[in-house]
Design a protein around this motif. Sequence first.
Motif, PDB file in Angstrom:
ATOM      1  N   GLY A 171       3.476 -22.103  -2.457  1.00  0.00           N
ATOM      2  CA  GLY A 171       3.455 -21.166  -3.161  1.00  0.00           C
ATOM      3  C   GLY A 171       1.869 -20.943  -3.460  1.00  0.00           C
ATOM      4  N   ASP A 172       0.752 -21.559  -1.955  1.00  0.00           N
ATOM      5  CA  ASP A 172       0.189 -21.017  -1.734  1.00  0.00           C
ATOM      6  C   ASP A 172      -0.393 -19.871  -1.282  1.00  0.00           C
ATOM      7  OD1 ASP A 172      -1.063 -23.503  -2.012  1.00  0.00           O
ATOM      8  OD2 ASP A 172      -1.540 -23.681   0.033  1.00  0.00           O
ATOM      9  N   TYR A 173       1.572 -18.597  -1.083  1.00  0.00           N
ATOM     10  CA  TYR A 173       1.163 -17.355  -0.552  1.00  0.00           C
ATOM     11  C   TYR A 173       2.204 -16.737  -1.665  1.00  0.00           C
ATOM     12  CZ  TYR A 173      -1.239 -18.345   3.656  1.00  0.00           C
ATOM     13  OH  TYR A 173      -1.549 -18.460   4.941  1.00  0.00           O
ATOM     14  N   GLN A 174       1.169 -15.925  -2.012  1.00  0.00           N
ATOM     15  CA  GLN A 174       2.248 -14.869  -3.387  1.00  0.00           C
ATOM     16  C   GLN A 174       2.651 -13.780  -2.254  1.00  0.00           C
ATOM     17  OE1 GLN A 174      -0.450 -13.084  -6.353  1.00  0.00           O
ATOM     18  NE2 GLN A 174       1.528 -12.890  -7.165  1.00  0.00           N
ATOM     19  N   VAL A 175       4.086 -13.714  -2.013  1.00  0.00           N
ATOM     20  CA  VAL A 175       4.526 -13.020  -1.088  1.00  0.00           C
ATOM     21  C   VAL A 175       5.092 -11.054  -2.243  1.00  0.00           C
ATOM     22  CG1 VAL A 175       6.630 -12.954   0.513  1.00  0.00           C
ATOM     23  CG2 VAL A 175       5.817 -14.350   0.510  1.00  0.00           C
TER      24      VAL A 175
END
Length: 453
Positions: A31-35
């Motif tokens: 979840g550290d990356y927002q896709v």
Amino acid sequence: MVSTKGKDIRELALKYYGIHSSEWKTEGEPGDYQVWVEGKGCRVTDSTGKTYIDGFAGLMYKNIGYGRKEIADVAYEQMKKLTSVPTSSPAPATESQVLLAEKLAQITPGSLSKTTYTSGGSESVETAVKIAKAYHKLNGQPGRYKLISRRGTYHGYTHLTMALMAQSPFTAAYEPLVYGVKQVSNVKCYRCDFNLTYPECKLECARELERMILAEGAETVAAVVMDPVSHSDIVTPPKPEYWPMIRSICDKYGVLLIDDEVVTAFGRTGKMFGTENWDVVPDIMVTAKGITSGYLPLGAVTVKEEVAEKFGAGFMHIITFGGLPAPCAAALKNIEIIEREKLPENAASVGAYLLEQLKALMKRHVCIGDVRGIGLMTQTELVANRETKEPLPREVTPQLRKRVQDNGLIARIRSGMISIFPPLTFTRAEADEAVGIVDKTLTEMEKDGKLPS
Ligand code: PLP
């Protein structure tokens, strides 16, 4: 959660993707990356299905908004026909490259008429500087090599463009920077470098340029590189006299004026090009970003006839993917849409409305120190104390950024400054929604004691 052929994209991002200006984590939560998966108009949707207003237009480039099929269609047609040019002799060109150059000559002011292409903004600024230096050599003034820019103004992140910015902490890791670049103050009336107030200041920030040219020796200065309205630090529309003063100082000392319109071109300030707000014509104009509204990568450098004619024997420069046929076709269609939908006019009217609504928030929130802007470039500066202009404590900004985004608005939030530069299709209703989110977030943070109330 996005899943492609059984792969978790956010997990793969964590492991393999080094995102610009982000932490390069190798361990952490997926979840550290927002896709991001979809965009339509001024809104974008992430892989969890949550939709946001894109109040920063990608990175200040999505002028026509997301999801324009017309652009995809022309790019597709061009790609089916021809995707690049062979290294033929004499000089190779395609229809879309030539027609876009013609269009730029028609819509840019004055005698700006000859365009060469790159694949983005930094490359375009670098190209413009090369043209300026070469021009002086061809013009019998080989000693002119220095550049003057404004402190803290962003012109890109390649080595030369970083030197134009020269602002810690952004550039500290890469020093020493390129030699021969000098800086003067930027326009920032709310926090003036000279501690002066308009009109008593007599535009000290513009007059500093003349002093700098004289101190360096006019015969050593090749070009001044400025953007019509800066965005990276304090966004301040210059006073009416500013740009005409800059133009006349450059003329007086034979220095070329490079106008970096990477953000401001194609309508953002309420005019097709930023310097048109002050009836100033630069010697070289740099565009990128909004030229295709970010549908495909492209940059352009458009020079005055008087400068271009010196290059009859050639301009030695190569950028392999500068001006590929499909981005040029996309740019032509993009400009057609901007003209057809009168987006500069929309930026002027909705921008004025947005500014008015943001200013109205000052009555309810003492944490707002200043609201400023031009067209659809607005900035709301929060302070710890409105009387003294004391900046917010550093730790508040990341919390503010997260809360504004959680409430549904993507904006650039740095050093307590909320910059909203949405697509130029922005409506009054969307402006109300964005201002409502700012209002709600400030109210929440005041209640939590994070902001003064
Ligand atoms: N000039 C200005 C004023 C910019 O804002 C930017 C990018 O934000 C650039 C140049 C560099 O453009 P690019 O990121 O396409 O290299």
